[in-house]
Write a protein that holds these residues in place. Structure first.
Motif, PDB file in Angstrom:
ATOM      1  N   ILE A   3       0.852  -1.181   0.000  1.00  0.00           N
ATOM      2  CA  ILE A   3       0.000   0.000   0.000  1.00  0.00           C
ATOM      3  C   ILE A   3       0.892   1.236   0.000  1.00  0.00           C
ATOM      4  O   ILE A   3       2.072   1.149   0.321  1.00  0.00           O
ATOM      5  CB  ILE A   3      -0.950   0.043   1.215  1.00  0.00           C
ATOM      6  CG1 ILE A   3      -0.160   0.152   2.510  1.00  0.00           C
ATOM      7  CG2 ILE A   3      -1.871  -1.162   1.217  1.00  0.00           C
ATOM      8  CD1 ILE A   3      -1.003   0.525   3.710  1.00  0.00           C
ATOM      9  N   THR A   4       0.324   2.365  -0.373  1.00  0.00           N
ATOM     10  CA  THR A   4       1.043   3.631  -0.279  1.00  0.00           C
ATOM     11  C   THR A   4       0.411   4.443   0.826  1.00  0.00           C
ATOM     12  O   THR A   4      -0.803   4.661   0.830  1.00  0.00           O
ATOM     13  CB  THR A   4       0.985   4.412  -1.605  1.00  0.00           C
ATOM     14  OG1 THR A   4       1.522   3.596  -2.645  1.00  0.00           O
ATOM     15  CG2 THR A   4       1.780   5.703  -1.510  1.00  0.00           C
ATOM     16  N   MET A   5       1.241   4.851   1.783  1.00  0.00           N
ATOM     17  CA  MET A   5       0.800   5.721   2.881  1.00  0.00           C
ATOM     18  C   MET A   5       1.203   7.138   2.513  1.00  0.00           C
ATOM     19  O   MET A   5       2.333   7.374   2.082  1.00  0.00           O
ATOM     20  CB  MET A   5       1.489   5.332   4.192  1.00  0.00           C
ATOM     21  CG  MET A   5       1.085   3.988   4.740  1.00  0.00           C
ATOM     22  SD  MET A   5      -0.490   4.001   5.578  1.00  0.00           S
ATOM     23  CE  MET A   5      -0.132   4.959   7.024  1.00  0.00           C
ATOM     24  N   TYR A   6       0.273   8.069   2.662  1.00  0.00           N
ATOM     25  CA  TYR A   6       0.550   9.483   2.429  1.00  0.00           C
ATOM     26  C   TYR A   6       0.454  10.203   3.762  1.00  0.00           C
ATOM     27  O   TYR A   6      -0.493   9.988   4.522  1.00  0.00           O
ATOM     28  CB  TYR A   6      -0.470  10.073   1.449  1.00  0.00           C
ATOM     29  CG  TYR A   6      -0.409   9.445   0.081  1.00  0.00           C
ATOM     30  CD1 TYR A   6       0.498   9.895  -0.869  1.00  0.00           C
ATOM     31  CD2 TYR A   6      -1.259   8.403  -0.264  1.00  0.00           C
ATOM     32  CE1 TYR A   6       0.565   9.310  -2.134  1.00  0.00           C
ATOM     33  CE2 TYR A   6      -1.211   7.815  -1.512  1.00  0.00           C
ATOM     34  CZ  TYR A   6      -0.291   8.273  -2.440  1.00  0.00           C
ATOM     35  OH  TYR A   6      -0.237   7.696  -3.683  1.00  0.00           O
ATOM     36  N   TYR A   7       1.433  11.049   4.048  1.00  0.00           N
ATOM     37  CA  TYR A   7       1.461  11.811   5.285  1.00  0.00           C
ATOM     38  C   TYR A   7       1.428  13.295   4.947  1.00  0.00           C
ATOM     39  O   TYR A   7       1.964  13.714   3.923  1.00  0.00           O
ATOM     40  CB  TYR A   7       2.749  11.534   6.070  1.00  0.00           C
ATOM     41  CG  TYR A   7       3.043  10.074   6.292  1.00  0.00           C
ATOM     42  CD1 TYR A   7       2.222   9.303   7.097  1.00  0.00           C
ATOM     43  CD2 TYR A   7       4.151   9.469   5.703  1.00  0.00           C
ATOM     44  CE1 TYR A   7       2.503   7.956   7.313  1.00  0.00           C
ATOM     45  CE2 TYR A   7       4.439   8.136   5.913  1.00  0.00           C
ATOM     46  CZ  TYR A   7       3.606   7.387   6.720  1.00  0.00           C
ATOM     47  OH  TYR A   7       3.884   6.062   6.931  1.00  0.00           O
ATOM     48  N   SER A   8       0.808  14.078   5.813  1.00  0.00           N
ATOM     49  CA  SER A   8       0.801  15.528   5.608  1.00  0.00           C
ATOM     50  C   SER A   8       1.105  16.230   6.919  1.00  0.00           C
ATOM     51  O   SER A   8       1.083  15.619   7.994  1.00  0.00           O
ATOM     52  CB  SER A   8      -0.553  15.985   5.052  1.00  0.00           C
ATOM     53  OG  SER A   8      -1.582  15.717   5.981  1.00  0.00           O
ATOM     54  N   GLY A   9       1.395  17.514   6.806  1.00  0.00           N
ATOM     55  CA  GLY A   9       1.613  18.352   7.981  1.00  0.00           C
ATOM     56  C   GLY A   9       2.698  17.854   8.912  1.00  0.00           C
ATOM     57  O   GLY A   9       3.766  17.417   8.471  1.00  0.00           O
ATOM     58  N   VAL A  10       2.405  17.906  10.209  1.00  0.00           N
ATOM     59  CA  VAL A  10       3.397  17.526  11.218  1.00  0.00           C
ATOM     60  C   VAL A  10       3.760  16.047  11.133  1.00  0.00           C
ATOM     61  O   VAL A  10       4.880  15.663  11.464  1.00  0.00           O
ATOM     62  CB  VAL A  10       2.929  17.886  12.647  1.00  0.00           C
ATOM     63  CG1 VAL A  10       2.826  19.387  12.822  1.00  0.00           C
ATOM     64  CG2 VAL A  10       1.628  17.209  13.002  1.00  0.00           C
ATOM     65  N   LEU A  11       2.843  15.221  10.673  1.00  0.00           N
ATOM     66  CA  LEU A  11       3.143  13.793  10.546  1.00  0.00           C
ATOM     67  C   LEU A  11       4.168  13.558   9.429  1.00  0.00           C
ATOM     68  O   LEU A  11       5.096  12.761   9.591  1.00  0.00           O
ATOM     69  CB  LEU A  11       1.869  12.991  10.291  1.00  0.00           C
ATOM     70  CG  LEU A  11       1.995  11.486  10.389  1.00  0.00           C
ATOM     71  CD1 LEU A  11       2.615  11.041  11.708  1.00  0.00           C
ATOM     72  CD2 LEU A  11       0.647  10.826  10.206  1.00  0.00           C
ATOM     73  N   ALA A  12       4.052  14.266   8.336  1.00  0.00           N
ATOM     74  CA  ALA A  12       5.041  14.154   7.256  1.00  0.00           C
ATOM     75  C   ALA A  12       6.407  14.631   7.739  1.00  0.00           C
ATOM     76  O   ALA A  12       7.430  14.010   7.447  1.00  0.00           O
ATOM     77  CB  ALA A  12       4.593  14.954   6.038  1.00  0.00           C
ATOM     78  N   ALA A  13       6.420  15.706   8.491  1.00  0.00           N
ATOM     79  CA  ALA A  13       7.682  16.215   9.032  1.00  0.00           C
ATOM     80  C   ALA A  13       8.305  15.207   9.995  1.00  0.00           C
ATOM     81  O   ALA A  13       9.511  14.957   9.951  1.00  0.00           O
ATOM     82  CB  ALA A  13       7.453  17.554   9.725  1.00  0.00           C
ATOM     83  N   ALA A  14       7.493  14.614  10.850  1.00  0.00           N
ATOM     84  CA  ALA A  14       7.998  13.643  11.817  1.00  0.00           C
ATOM     85  C   ALA A  14       8.497  12.372  11.126  1.00  0.00           C
ATOM     86  O   ALA A  14       9.493  11.784  11.539  1.00  0.00           O
ATOM     87  CB  ALA A  14       6.917  13.302  12.836  1.00  0.00           C
TER      88      ALA A  14
END
Length: 65
Positions: A3-14
């Motif tokens: 699967i592909t997980m997409y992260y945004s905001g603070v979660l992408a930064a972390a």
């Protein structure tokens, strides 16, 4: 299954990424998937996914599709 997980905001930064491919079992639960992501990315990601009691954060938005 991949699967592909997409992260945004603070979660992408972390996580240090805005997306990644993950191998999962077909019968994996959401909680198991989030724990796998936490194992991969560590405490910074874990604090955004789980509360102090170890439960999934109530404000977490998950989209499937």
């Amino acid at each position: 299954m991949k699967i592909t997980m997409y992260y945004s905001g603070v979660l992408a930064a972390a996580a240090g990424a805005s997306e990644e491919e993950i191998d999962i079992a077909e019968d994996m639960t959401l909680e198991s998937l989030l724990r796998q992501v936490t194992d991969t990315h560590g405490r910074d990601v874990a604090r955004h996914l789980f509360n102090e009691q170890g439960n999934i954060q109530t404000g977490l938005l998950v989209v499937v599709g």
